[in-house]
Design a protein around this motif. Sequence first.
Motif, short mmCIF file in Angstrom:
data_model
loop_
_atom_site.label_atom_id
_atom_site.label_comp_id
_atom_site.label_asym_id
_atom_site.label_seq_id
_atom_site.Cartn_x
_atom_site.Cartn_y
_atom_site.Cartn_z
N ARG A 120 1.30 -1.28 0.04
CA ARG A 120 0.13 0.11 0.17
C ARG A 120 0.68 0.79 0.02
N LEU A 121 2.05 0.95 0.57
CA LEU A 121 2.91 2.40 0.66
C LEU A 121 3.64 2.80 -0.15
N LEU A 122 4.31 1.46 -1.05
CA LEU A 122 4.99 1.85 -1.56
C LEU A 122 3.67 1.85 -3.36
N GLN A 123 2.47 2.25 -3.46
CA GLN A 123 1.44 2.34 -4.10
C GLN A 123 1.36 3.12 -3.69
N GLU A 124 1.22 4.09 -3.08
CA GLU A 124 0.93 5.49 -2.29
C GLU A 124 1.88 6.34 -2.95
N THR A 125 2.63 5.74 -2.79
CA THR A 125 4.80 6.73 -3.27
C THR A 125 4.15 6.20 -4.39
N THR A 126 4.08 5.44 -5.30
CA THR A 126 4.40 5.90 -7.08
C THR A 126 3.41 6.71 -7.25
N MET A 158 -0.75 -3.01 -13.63
CA MET A 158 -2.54 -3.19 -14.44
C MET A 158 -3.74 -4.21 -13.58
N ASP A 159 -3.86 -3.66 -12.78
CA ASP A 159 -4.99 -3.94 -12.08
C ASP A 159 -6.07 -2.97 -12.72
N ARG A 160 -5.23 -2.00 -12.08
CA ARG A 160 -6.09 -0.40 -12.72
C ARG A 160 -5.62 1.00 -13.25
N PRO A 161 -6.26 0.99 -14.54
CA PRO A 161 -5.10 2.34 -14.66
C PRO A 161 -4.61 3.08 -14.05
N HIS A 162 -3.33 3.31 -14.17
CA HIS A 162 -2.09 4.79 -13.83
C HIS A 162 -1.60 5.41 -14.88
N ASP A 163 -1.73 6.78 -15.07
CA ASP A 163 -1.01 7.59 -15.74
C ASP A 163 0.56 7.58 -16.36
N TYR A 164 0.91 6.60 -15.33
CA TYR A 164 2.21 6.16 -15.21
C TYR A 164 3.17 5.58 -15.46
N LEU A 279 3.91 3.52 -22.17
CA LEU A 279 2.52 4.06 -21.72
C LEU A 279 1.69 4.25 -22.49
N ARG A 280 1.40 4.19 -23.23
CA ARG A 280 0.20 4.45 -24.72
C ARG A 280 0.25 3.12 -24.72
N ILE A 281 1.05 1.92 -24.63
CA ILE A 281 0.00 0.40 -24.67
C ILE A 281 -0.76 -0.01 -23.17
N GLN A 282 0.13 0.92 -22.46
CA GLN A 282 -0.33 0.74 -20.97
C GLN A 282 -2.27 0.61 -20.69
N ASN A 283 -2.33 2.15 -21.41
CA ASN A 283 -3.33 2.54 -21.70
C ASN A 283 -4.46 1.72 -22.60
N GLU A 284 -3.97 1.65 -24.39
CA GLU A 284 -4.95 0.20 -25.25
C GLU A 284 -5.00 -0.88 -23.80
N PHE A 285 -4.27 -1.10 -23.00
CA PHE A 285 -4.62 -2.79 -22.37
C PHE A 285 -5.46 -1.87 -21.20
N LYS A 288 -9.02 -2.09 -23.15
CA LYS A 288 -10.07 -3.11 -23.31
C LYS A 288 -9.96 -3.68 -22.46
N SER A 289 -9.58 -3.45 -21.31
CA SER A 289 -9.50 -4.27 -19.97
C SER A 289 -11.08 -4.09 -19.72
N LYS A 290 -11.39 -2.97 -20.12
CA LYS A 290 -12.87 -2.54 -19.24
C LYS A 290 -14.50 -3.39 -20.22
N HIS A 291 -13.80 -3.55 -21.15
CA HIS A 291 -14.62 -4.79 -22.46
C HIS A 291 -13.85 -5.52 -22.87
N PRO A 292 -13.52 -6.17 -22.00
CA PRO A 292 -12.82 -7.59 -22.49
C PRO A 292 -14.10 -8.28 -24.00
N LEU A 293 -14.91 -8.56 -23.64
CA LEU A 293 -15.98 -9.82 -25.06
C LEU A 293 -15.46 -9.19 -26.44
#
Length: 297
Positions: A120-126, A158-164, A279-285, A288-293
Amino acid sequence: MNCCKRSVIASVLFGALVFSGAMGARAQGKLSPKWEELTADDFRSGVQQSKGTCVLPFGILEKHGPHLPLGTDLLNVRYASLQAVAEEYAVVFPEYYFGQIFEAKHEPGTVAYSLELQLRLLQETTDEMARNGCKKILIVNGHGGNEHLLPLFGQAQMDRPHDYVVYILDGERSKPGGPAKKSTGIDYHAGENETSNTMVSHPDLVHLDRATRESGADQKRVNLPEDVYTGIWWYARFPNHYSGDGSVATKELGEWNMKNWIEAIIEALRAAKADDQSLRIQNEFYEKSKHPLDTRP
Ligand SMILES: [Zn+2]
């Protein structure tokens, strides 16, 4: 009286030094790489100068044999990172030592936060670093016990979107070609390599004369196939939290190791700065993760 006069003179001198130091830094346009040393305004310039690339040197507090300081990993990773950013500028996050170190809880001075808090601390730090403009975060690992934690953390982005983007550079590796090593056995912790490195980063904190007070030999108390993992393996093999022989360390080996580590950090920083794909590929991922079908090959 004498003392007060001296202190007045000293403070005048100190003031003059600080003033001229500040002027000098300004005149050269040089920014400190250290997050905590920058003014708010200079921080903005620092993040711009580093192209949004920031370094998180990751240490730990744990016993290091009978002869090295508890903060060895933190001290060494910060030394290498600060040398690297002198060459390739990036803003460096303050002291961070909140990693995985359950295996040393039986030794004095170990600070072992819960796994939940570490993540949690590492996530909040980044997250906080990114909110402040650090869109490329290079975690430089200085502690072997983080070797599984950090890839897990990277994967968890990869669990949820990050802008970094989080980049992870594993700890220093002893590269072939340097000064010949004197010890022949396993050298995992506070042994010849790490002691040599600390002789370069903080020679005043190395007590070489104490290095043979305990054994850093592999005690081989478990016998399992190599592909079977068990958490007690470290304590079973190295119950003194010492692996190797620090007494044969040399500054020459430390200089070789540090040079390679610093170069690896510089290379990683340059690669992160040049990376316009992750970052571009992360955003694409994430999208797509929002609607896998709807995902088609
Ligand atoms: Zn260490």
